[in-house]
Design a protein around this motif. Structure first.
Motif, mmCIF file in Angstrom:
data_model
loop_
_atom_site.group_PDB
_atom_site.id
_atom_site.type_symbol
_atom_site.label_atom_id
_atom_site.label_comp_id
_atom_site.label_asym_id
_atom_site.label_seq_id
_atom_site.Cartn_x
_atom_site.Cartn_y
_atom_site.Cartn_z
ATOM 1 N N UNK A 190 19.356 37.585 -10.256
ATOM 2 C CA UNK A 190 19.841 36.596 -9.287
ATOM 3 C C UNK A 190 18.782 35.515 -9.150
ATOM 4 N N UNK A 192 18.680 32.618 -7.955
ATOM 5 C CA UNK A 192 18.685 31.700 -6.831
ATOM 6 C C UNK A 192 18.454 32.441 -5.516
ATOM 7 N N UNK A 193 17.981 33.682 -5.593
ATOM 8 C CA UNK A 193 17.984 34.529 -4.397
ATOM 9 C C UNK A 193 16.590 34.951 -3.972
ATOM 10 N N UNK A 194 15.630 34.010 -4.085
ATOM 11 C CA UNK A 194 14.249 34.354 -3.718
ATOM 12 C C UNK A 194 14.169 34.828 -2.270
ATOM 13 N N UNK A 195 15.110 34.371 -1.448
ATOM 14 C CA UNK A 195 15.025 34.708 -0.037
ATOM 15 C C UNK A 195 15.290 36.184 0.257
ATOM 16 N N UNK A 196 15.994 36.858 -0.651
ATOM 17 C CA UNK A 196 16.207 38.298 -0.472
ATOM 18 C C UNK A 196 14.862 39.009 -0.433
ATOM 19 N N UNK A 198 12.144 37.814 0.693
ATOM 20 C CA UNK A 198 11.529 37.604 2.011
ATOM 21 C C UNK A 198 11.949 38.669 3.013
ATOM 22 N N UNK A 199 13.188 39.127 2.896
ATOM 23 C CA UNK A 199 13.681 40.132 3.830
ATOM 24 C C UNK A 199 12.835 41.392 3.742
ATOM 25 N N UNK A 200 12.411 41.732 2.515
ATOM 26 C CA UNK A 200 11.653 42.972 2.337
ATOM 27 C C UNK A 200 10.151 42.776 2.539
ATOM 28 N N UNK A 202 8.312 39.756 4.090
ATOM 29 C CA UNK A 202 8.025 39.277 5.451
ATOM 30 C C UNK A 202 8.731 40.140 6.485
ATOM 31 N N UNK A 203 9.978 40.510 6.183
ATOM 32 C CA UNK A 203 10.713 41.379 7.100
ATOM 33 C C UNK A 203 10.010 42.711 7.255
ATOM 34 N N UNK A 204 9.544 43.274 6.131
ATOM 35 C CA UNK A 204 8.850 44.558 6.151
ATOM 36 C C UNK A 204 7.597 44.506 7.005
#
Lengths: 284, 273
Positions: A190, A192-196, A198-200, A202-204
């Motif tokens: 994917x 175009x999905x670098x933001x996923x 971030x969820x793990x 920065x979110x982590x």
């Protein structure tokens, strides 16, 4: 008789490949540091900005504690300990591998091809690409809060507990590093999905800044058994603090972070290879 | 009259084009929705712990506090609180000198970018706002507006919030005429935006004078005020006062942007001569 090699690295050459990768990483990142240091003021500003952005997370916690004495049953000093450990471990991984979220862009615009033809491991090249020394701001912020926590906390130090602190940072960084590499491998699929990622990442780290008592059992189970982020700081830190572990885990799990980190890094390596092998150039 | 209608059509087309442009990044939008949902989940639990300890903190009950979290995630990209709006593009055009071409266009620079930013914000509201909100409503007990009028009141506050957000970022972008490199100013603006909009924590939880100070700044029009309207904390004259606050800051900042634009435009002529 010597077995015929099918071009894949054997156990011996695997080691030399790691060494070669580290060498490439060192050379490329040194180059980026030199280029960064050409504009010292700009570097100082971005590092400071990095520090400030991260510090806001802790400011939010301080603001919360301007209204309460405890959060999830934990004092400010205890949460500062969790926060500092999570943030410093993440800061280490981010410093080393934070550029990996650019991979998606490289896949999209085809510049990854340039890296493939160079005689150095691709992972090392991608990781060291635009090595951002200014990310040291995040690490510094986490280390500062951790130092504050260690000063104000009232802990019965034992040699084992003292050892746990550096161990926690190194293994935590290893676990986050595995998440960075796994996330980058996902971008082969994917783009175009670098933001996923971030969820793990920065979110982590945000999740780990708070004690496990704050979160729902299922969420804690998820970050213990599925994506084992709990081993970054929760389990070792709760041992140091003498607090009960989440999910009634036995005492010895506090000592497993090295194993978890090693296993996760190995897994991330496999995922990375699979991703790289599936890569098809854009051809443009 | 006819000219004016033509102008309106032009800016409407810019808004629509911008909406479509952002709509093409489907994978990125899906990734963003995922990330907003994960962060919403983490923050919701920390807010729960906080409101467990202090029920009624900041005048919110627990359900309102949880709703605030999900509104923050829904409005994060709409208000471009962490960047990602038009400002990067405008700064780049100023830096490269492409801005000279823009100034020759028979359209107003500020209105053009405002129209484009409205299109972006509209897409972000639909594309990245709804799904996390629905997820939040399924997992937690949220406080939603009781009727259509409540939703409408929120929508007006949100649109005014976008205008204020635009006005701030337009000023930030124009600073590139003097600084050439917009990175520093953009970062400071982002920090101020996260802190003073109420993204870290609702501004009514900020202690004492800091809270009053934060609530008087323009950034409170971006998240805190639309959220309060959504949560039914402002109705009747309080609602009108909220709108007046937002419109006041929008007018002041847009005027400042217009003045700065005039000064900056003169600089372009000097540089290009």
């Amino acid at each position: 008789m010597t077995p015929v090699r099918d071009g894949r690295p054997g156990p011996g050459s695997g080691f030399s490949q790691v060494r070669e990768g580290l060498r490439a990483y060192r050379l490329i990142s040194a180059m980026w540091i030199r280029s960064l240091m050409a504009y010292r003021v700009s570097f100082a500003m971005t590092a400071l900005g990095n520090f400030a952005v991260t510090a806001f997370d802790f400011v939010a916690i301080l603001l919360m504690f301007s209204q309460v004495d405890r959060l999830g049953g934990y004092s400010l000093a205890e949460i500062a300990f969790l926060y500092g450990a999570s943030c410093a471990a993440f800061g280490l991984a981010d410093l080393a591998l934070g550029s990996m979220d650019r991979l998606g862009r490289r896949v999209r615009d085809g510049t990854l091809d340039t890296l493939l033809v160079r005689p150095a491991p691709v992972l090392a090249q991608v990781a060291a690409d635009r090595f951002g020394l200014h990310r040291i701001g995040r690490l510094a912020q986490g280390a500062l809060v951790l130092a504050y926590a260690l000063v104000v906390l009232d802990i019965d130090w034992t040699p084992l507990k003292v050892l746990m602190v550096p161990l926690m940072l190194v293994c935590g960084a290893g676990i986050f590093a595995a998440v960075f590499v796994g996330g980058a491998a996902f971008q082969f699929v994917a783009q175009d999905a670098a933001e996923v990622q971030n969820a793990f990442t920065y979110g982590g780290t945000t999740l780990l800044q708070y004690p496990p008592t704050v979160f729902a059992k299922d969420l804690v189970r998820g970050v213990t058994f599925v994506l084992p982020l709990a081993f970054v700081n929760w389990l070792p830190a709760l041992y140091v603090l003498g607090r009960p572990y989440p999910l009634d885990l036995p005492t010895w799990v506090a000592f497993t972070p090295p194993l978890v980190a090693a296993a996760l890094l190995a897994l991330a390596g496999v995922v990375w290879r699979t991703g790289l092998r599936s890569y098809r150039s854009t051809g443009s | 009259m006819l000219v004016r209608a033509g102008r309106f059509r032009l800016y409407a087309a810019v808004t629509e084009g911008s909406f479509r442009r952002y709509a093409t990044y489907r994978m990125a939008t899906a990734a963003g929705v995922f990330t907003n949902t994960v962060f919403g989940l983490i923050l919701a639990y920390t807010y729960l712990a906080l409101w467990d300890e202090r029920p009624g903190l900041g005048g919110y009950d627990q359900s309102q506090a949880l709703t605030y979290v999900w509104l923050g995630q829904a409005l994060l990209t709409v208000m471009a609180l962490m960047g990602g709006g038009f400002e990067g593009e405008l700064i780049e055009r100023i830096r490269t000198g492409d801005i000279a071409v823009d100034l020759y266009r028979p359209a107003d620079l500020q209105l053009w970018w405002l129209a484009a930013d409205m299109g972006r914000a509209a897409f972000q509201l639909v594309g990245r706002g709804i799904v996390p909100m629905v997820f939040g409503a399924l997992v937690f007990d949220l406080t939603l507006p009781p009727d259509a009028l409540g939703w409408l009141a929120f929508l007006v506050a949100a649109v005014l919030g976008v205008v204020v957000s635009f006005a701030i970022r337009f000023l930030v972008a124009l600073s590139a005429f003097w600084l050439m490199d917009g990175a520093g100013v953009t970062q400071v603006a982002m920090l101020a935006g996260t802190f003073f909009s109420g993204m870290l924590l609702p501004l009514n939880v900020f202690p004492g004078a800091l809270g009053e100070f934060a609530r008087a700044l323009p950034w409170s029009a971006l998240l805190q005020m639309p959220a309060d309207v959504f949560l039914g904390e402002r109705s009747g004259t309080a609602l009108l006062r909220t709108y007046a606050f937002q419109i006041g800051w929008a007018a002041a900042l847009l005027t400042a942007g217009r003045l700065l634009q005039a000064v900056a435009t003169r600089r372009v002529v000097v540089q290009g001569g």
